[in-house]
Design a protein around this motif. Sequence first.
Motif, PDB file in Angstrom:
ATOM      1  N   GLY A 180       0.795  -1.227   0.000  1.00  0.00           N
ATOM      2  CA  GLY A 180       0.000   0.000   0.000  1.00  0.00           C
ATOM      3  C   GLY A 180       0.823   1.271   0.000  1.00  0.00           C
ATOM      4  O   GLY A 180       0.275   2.377   0.156  1.00  0.00           O
ATOM      5  N   ALA A 181       2.154   1.151  -0.146  1.00  0.00           N
ATOM      6  CA  ALA A 181       3.021   2.336  -0.137  1.00  0.00           C
ATOM      7  C   ALA A 181       2.801   3.154  -1.397  1.00  0.00           C
ATOM      8  O   ALA A 181       2.774   2.620  -2.508  1.00  0.00           O
ATOM      9  N   SER A 182       2.645   4.465  -1.236  1.00  0.00           N
ATOM     10  CA  SER A 182       2.363   5.345  -2.367  1.00  0.00           C
ATOM     11  C   SER A 182       2.982   6.711  -2.137  1.00  0.00           C
ATOM     12  O   SER A 182       3.027   7.203  -0.999  1.00  0.00           O
ATOM     13  N   GLY A 183       3.450   7.329  -3.223  1.00  0.00           N
ATOM     14  CA  GLY A 183       3.987   8.687  -3.120  1.00  0.00           C
ATOM     15  C   GLY A 183       2.965   9.680  -2.613  1.00  0.00           C
ATOM     16  O   GLY A 183       3.329  10.730  -2.057  1.00  0.00           O
ATOM     17  N   ALA A 184       1.678   9.367  -2.776  1.00  0.00           N
ATOM     18  CA  ALA A 184       0.627  10.257  -2.290  1.00  0.00           C
ATOM     19  C   ALA A 184       0.648  10.372  -0.769  1.00  0.00           C
ATOM     20  O   ALA A 184       0.032  11.274  -0.201  1.00  0.00           O
ATOM     21  N   GLN A 185       1.367   9.464  -0.103  1.00  0.00           N
ATOM     22  CA  GLN A 185       1.452   9.481   1.354  1.00  0.00           C
ATOM     23  C   GLN A 185       2.604  10.347   1.871  1.00  0.00           C
ATOM     24  O   GLN A 185       2.813  10.451   3.075  1.00  0.00           O
ATOM     25  N   SER A 186       3.338  10.975   0.965  1.00  0.00           N
ATOM     26  CA  SER A 186       4.496  11.784   1.373  1.00  0.00           C
ATOM     27  C   SER A 186       4.061  12.982   2.213  1.00  0.00           C
ATOM     28  O   SER A 186       3.389  13.892   1.737  1.00  0.00           O
TER      29      SER A 186
END
Length: 234
Positions: A114-120
């Motif tokens: 579930g890792a995503s750049g949107a979580q930065s």
Amino acid sequence: MTTLNYADYLLVDDLLSLQRTLAPPETTSRAVVLAEHFFIVAHQSCELWLKQVTLDLEAAADAMTPPNGPEDGELALEYLLRSTELLRVLHEQVLALERLPLRHFAAFRPFLDGASGAQSAQFHQLSRLLGDERRQGRLYRAFEQLSEEQGLSVSEVCARGTRAGVLNRIADSLLDVANGYWHWKLGHLALVSKMVGSNNGTGGSTGVDHLARRVSLPFAELRQLRAQVHEKLS
């Protein structure tokens, strides 16, 4: 007494130990493992540059927030000019990621879970600093305060142009920062479209559609005021 060396100063050993691929090397080709390593390096580098950009833009906002000294406008401008260059670096890193082969990305992408750049968190911090078409961020509000402290509205700064001195140069630099941010986001959108098409993002978003809705130009009011000056001059 031991002399500080390059590796110790930069904690190079620690830095180079942070790229931990998840694709198992015993069952995955070397090319895929190296592709994932490239993917990690690119994103870790982006986070480092994002840290510097947000620090510089926060410092620029602080320099423009009263009470100000006579040199604070020039100091804010220095931070803005550097941030513009760093946003260009971020955009170039997105372009470098286009050298990630699709077949290799598809092979290690499931390991991202579930890792995503949107979580930065740093990206969201930068977004709040800059604002968008609906809301002004802290950076623009600080520019309004600096202008008011010098007896001018932002509209008057735009109308005076070069006669507004450092305020005019700051206005130009704010738009350069905004354009750099926009180009970076567009580059990322194009990359995601190329790599995953209409598939959902790893974080559960709608992928390209989600990113497209988030591509915006900061400082809408400043752009409108500059457009009004253009109309009067044309």
